[in-house]
Design an enzyme around this catalytic site. Sequence first.
Site, short mmCIF file in Angstrom:
data_model
loop_
_atom_site.label_atom_id
_atom_site.label_comp_id
_atom_site.label_asym_id
_atom_site.label_seq_id
_atom_site.Cartn_x
_atom_site.Cartn_y
_atom_site.Cartn_z
N CYS A 200 12.98 32.53 23.05
CA CYS A 200 11.64 32.80 22.50
C CYS A 200 11.62 34.14 21.78
O CYS A 200 10.99 34.28 20.72
CB CYS A 200 10.60 32.79 23.61
SG CYS A 200 10.49 31.24 24.51
C1 BEZ Z 1 14.10 30.95 26.43
O1 BEZ Z 1 13.28 31.24 25.57
O2 BEZ Z 1 15.24 31.40 26.42
C2 BEZ Z 1 13.73 29.98 27.51
C3 BEZ Z 1 12.41 29.81 27.89
C4 BEZ Z 1 12.09 28.96 28.92
C5 BEZ Z 1 13.08 28.23 29.55
C6 BEZ Z 1 14.39 28.38 29.15
C7 BEZ Z 1 14.72 29.26 28.13
#
Ligand code: BEZ
Length: 211
Positions: free
Chosen positions: A45
């Site tokens: 994210c």
């Molecule tokens: C991420 O943005 O890396 C992420 C967010 C939620 C679950 C798994 C990965």
Amino acid sequence: MAVRLGDIVPDFTAESTQGPIRFHEWIGNNWVIFFSHPKDFTPVCTTELGAVAKLKDKFAQKGVKVVALSVDSVDDHKKWIKDINETQSCVVDYPIIGDPERKVANLYDMIHPNAIDNLTIRSVFVIGPDKKLKLTLTYPASTGRNFDELFRVVESLQLTAKYSVATPANWKPGQDCIISPSVKDEDVPGKFPKGHKVIKPYLRTTPQPNL
Ligand code: BEZ
């Protein structure tokens, strides 16, 4: 109920990092990319929101506004933005909606419990100035989105909204377009003065009309 292509997207009022948003009013006469992410302070994210910050001006030149959302609070978003700016060398100055009560997430069906429990998935909604849904995408938490591709899609959507054309597989701006099947053969020369090719009766191409 899921929002489907051609639907007027649900209106809502929500808090964001840029102040309160009344969604339809905020859309105004623009195109909008509305995207959700699972959680603040997570790695994929962080890279996604940074990528969008770097593309924001390019989107703005095409009349496209961007807005993000997750089920975290606006206070958390504001703290996280500092990390995004630092690690992605960008300035996140587009709104990120806080939705801890999941009101908007539920309205847009952004929570898929069999994918990630109680968190927003990576949804994308491209919305036209008429407030209708033009495109939707759903990605899993493990795969960051390609926002250059979303920019390409918006260029196609804007072109095909104005001219009776469609864009072929892997089309890039500047390349030939497909003449819509709804255009009668006898109307083609008048509508497409730059010329056209008939590859099959149902596959007719023309140079990009607005160049
Ligand atoms: C991420 O943005 O890396 C992420 C967010 C939620 C679950 C798994 C990965």
